[in-house]
Enzyme design. Structure first.
Site, PDB file in Angstrom:
ATOM      1  N   ASP A  51       0.757  -1.054  -0.025  1.00  0.00           N
ATOM      2  CA  ASP A  51       0.016  -0.050   0.007  1.00  0.00           C
ATOM      3  C   ASP A  51       0.890   1.219   0.032  1.00  0.00           C
ATOM      4  O   ASP A  51       2.153   1.233   0.321  1.00  0.00           O
ATOM      5  CB  ASP A  51      -0.665  -0.117   1.210  1.00  0.00           C
ATOM      6  CG  ASP A  51      -2.061  -0.809   1.185  1.00  0.00           C
ATOM      7  OD1 ASP A  51      -2.225  -1.540   0.043  1.00  0.00           O
ATOM      8  OD2 ASP A  51      -2.253  -1.351   1.974  1.00  0.00           O
ATOM      9  N   TYR A 109       6.751  -9.908   6.739  1.00  0.00           N
ATOM     10  CA  TYR A 109       6.702  -8.399   6.764  1.00  0.00           C
ATOM     11  C   TYR A 109       7.223  -8.130   8.312  1.00  0.00           C
ATOM     12  O   TYR A 109       7.146  -9.169   9.098  1.00  0.00           O
ATOM     13  CB  TYR A 109       5.319  -8.151   6.952  1.00  0.00           C
ATOM     14  CG  TYR A 109       4.605  -7.972   5.515  1.00  0.00           C
ATOM     15  CD1 TYR A 109       4.663  -6.609   4.819  1.00  0.00           C
ATOM     16  CD2 TYR A 109       3.725  -8.958   4.614  1.00  0.00           C
ATOM     17  CE1 TYR A 109       4.235  -6.565   3.461  1.00  0.00           C
ATOM     18  CE2 TYR A 109       3.656  -8.785   3.709  1.00  0.00           C
ATOM     19  CZ  TYR A 109       3.588  -7.850   2.692  1.00  0.00           C
ATOM     20  OH  TYR A 109       2.930  -7.332   1.596  1.00  0.00           O
TER      21      TYR A 109
END
Length: 250
Positions: A51, A109
């Protein structure tokens, strides 16, 4: 012939990875650079989406050409051509049917929190001022994630996915001094999933939620029950894993 690109980027100046109208994306910048350097229109496919404002220490993309490329020369030319916040680490030939998105075995992540104030990590951490977090309770709650597969409660609403199932294999907080980092690995991730999980686990650390609350949130499959989506600048895509057959020329 299919080539993989391994790259890193600071996402501060980009509206995410994926090309979109009226906004600059990492994919667009790399695609334009490749098309200019190879003197033909090149389309690239990434291992996934990040994003707006999210970073990547390791991302992969692939592209096709009809001739052999001197990969080290192309890497150096791309790095000279691209802005400084995108770096090409390697370019390598792989199998013609290899796919950066569909052949990925897992993705990892990190979410980075700075406990206090630090002007030198403003763009790469979420800074929590005067907050005392119970990290062990956060880890107890994080371990609950490994017992479930449906993570609709942490998915962005109105998304077009066919399934909310993900297999999480690692979820742990690591505290070193003022640096608190959440590590998570799964076969796939839903949109906004990591940031929503972090927001929920931070509420556990603040004493606003319990481990049992996290279990109820997951089982509810209701995004409104979970915590807020934490700021994008603390999130990093750190690893995309592939079969060795795909990486043999890396």
């Amino acid at each position: 012939m299919r080539y993989f690109i391994e790259l890193s980027y600071n996402g501060k100046n980009y509206h995410g990875w994926q090309i979109q109208p009226n906004a600059t994306s990492v994919q667009e910048v790399i695609q334009n650079a490749l098309s200019t350097l190879l003197r033909k229109e090149i389309n690239i496919m990434g291992a996934g989406r990040t994003d707006a404002g999210v970073h990547a220490t390791q991302m992969f993309a692939h592209f096709d050409v009809d001739h052999i490329i001197e990969v080290s020369e192309l890497r150096d030319r791309m790095n000279a051509f691209l802005p400084e916040d995108i770096v090409i680490n390697t370019v390598f030939l792989t199998d013609d049917n290899a796919h950066t998105r569909f052949d990925a075995l897992s993705r990892s992540y990190e979410y980075r929190i700075w406990l206090g104030r630090n002007p030198f990590v403003i763009d790469t951490t979420w800074q929590l001022y005067q907050q005392q977090l119970a990290v062990e309770k956060m880890n107890e709650a994080a371990r609950m994630l490994l017992n479930y597969s449906n993570f609709k409660s942490f998915s962005k609403s109105k998304t077009d996915v066919k399934t909310y199932n993900c297999k999480i294999t690692n979820a742990v907080w690591e505290l070193k001094g003022n640096s608190l980092v959440f590590h998570i690995t799964a076969d796939r991730f839903l949109r906004n999933m990591v940031r929503a999980i972090v927001g929920t686990l931070v509420e556990v650390g603040l004493g606003k939620k319990s481990k049992e609350d996290v279990i109820r949130i997951i089982e509810s499959q209701d995004r409104t029950k979970a915590g807020v989506s934490v700021p994008a600048q603390g999130l990093f895509l750190t690893e995309v894993a592939y079969p060795e057959t795909i990486l043999k020329n890396r």
